[in-house]
Design an enzyme around this catalytic site. Structure first.
Site, PDB file in Angstrom:
ATOM      1  N   HIS A   1      -0.507   4.333  -0.035  1.00  0.00           N
ATOM      2  CA  HIS A   1      -1.208   5.698   0.440  1.00  0.00           C
ATOM      3  C   HIS A   1      -0.454   6.603   1.559  1.00  0.00           C
ATOM      4  O   HIS A   1      -0.636   6.156   2.667  1.00  0.00           O
ATOM      5  CB  HIS A   1      -2.510   5.152   0.762  1.00  0.00           C
ATOM      6  CG  HIS A   1      -3.536   4.655  -0.262  1.00  0.00           C
ATOM      7  ND1 HIS A   1      -3.616   3.365  -0.617  1.00  0.00           N
ATOM      8  CD2 HIS A   1      -4.357   5.287  -1.088  1.00  0.00           C
ATOM      9  CE1 HIS A   1      -4.308   3.231  -1.624  1.00  0.00           C
ATOM     10  NE2 HIS A   1      -4.971   4.388  -1.825  1.00  0.00           N
TER      11      HIS A   1
ATOM     12  N   ASP B   1       0.851  -1.264  -0.076  1.00  0.00           N
ATOM     13  CA  ASP B   1      -0.048   0.109   0.123  1.00  0.00           C
ATOM     14  C   ASP B   1       0.899   1.337   0.087  1.00  0.00           C
ATOM     15  O   ASP B   1       1.734   1.396   0.913  1.00  0.00           O
ATOM     16  CB  ASP B   1      -0.879  -0.156   1.066  1.00  0.00           C
ATOM     17  CG  ASP B   1      -2.098   0.935   1.252  1.00  0.00           C
ATOM     18  OD1 ASP B   1      -2.011   2.062   0.395  1.00  0.00           O
ATOM     19  OD2 ASP B   1      -3.217   0.712   1.959  1.00  0.00           O
TER      20      ASP B   1
END
Length: 136
Positions: free
Chosen positions: A16, A14
């Site tokens: 983000h 991930d």
């Protein structure tokens, strides 16, 4: 009283970063020493940072939906590293699709997480829980 130390990061594949930086800012403003290991972080990076900094809490963020896979076995790895009493928090979009939140919550609790947060949880909620759990 010494500041409590938190290891914060985004687990797995991930990337983000925005929410991670917002969490870092909010938790720092609330008086915590935040060690932000960033994005794309395997479990071992969280655990190594916690050992190195004598952290009180590991806070795992995941927004791409694969947090459940990425977090499996983390409590056991913490114990193997001598982090028997470390608090484990996880939050964000931690599973794929629209799943029953109570079932998701129970699965993460069964994995050994002390706090499990759904998408949209406020920083204030996490800060309040940290203060309760850390007795400050």
């Amino acid at each position: 009283m010494d500041k409590k130390t938190l290891v914060l990061g985004v687990i797995g594949a991930d990337c983000h970063a925005v929410g991670n930086k917002i969490l870092e800012y909010g938790l720092t403003e609330a008086g915590f020493n935040v060690v932000n290991i960033g994005v794309l972080s395997p479990q071992e990076d969280f655990i190594n940072a916690a050992v190195e900094t004598n952290a009180n809490v590991i806070m795992v963020s995941s927004l791409y939906g694969h947090g459940e896979i990425d977090c499996r076995g983390m409590r056991e790895k913490c114990k193997e590293a001598g982090l028997n009493d470390i608090l484990l928090y996880v939050g964000g979009n931690i599973v794929v699709g629209k799943q029953n939140w109570e079932e998701v919550y129970d699965r993460f609790k069964d994995m050994g997480f002390d706090r499990v947060y759904p998408p949209g949880t406020s920083i204030e909620t996490a800060v309040s829980d940290l203060k309760k759990d850390l007795h400050i």
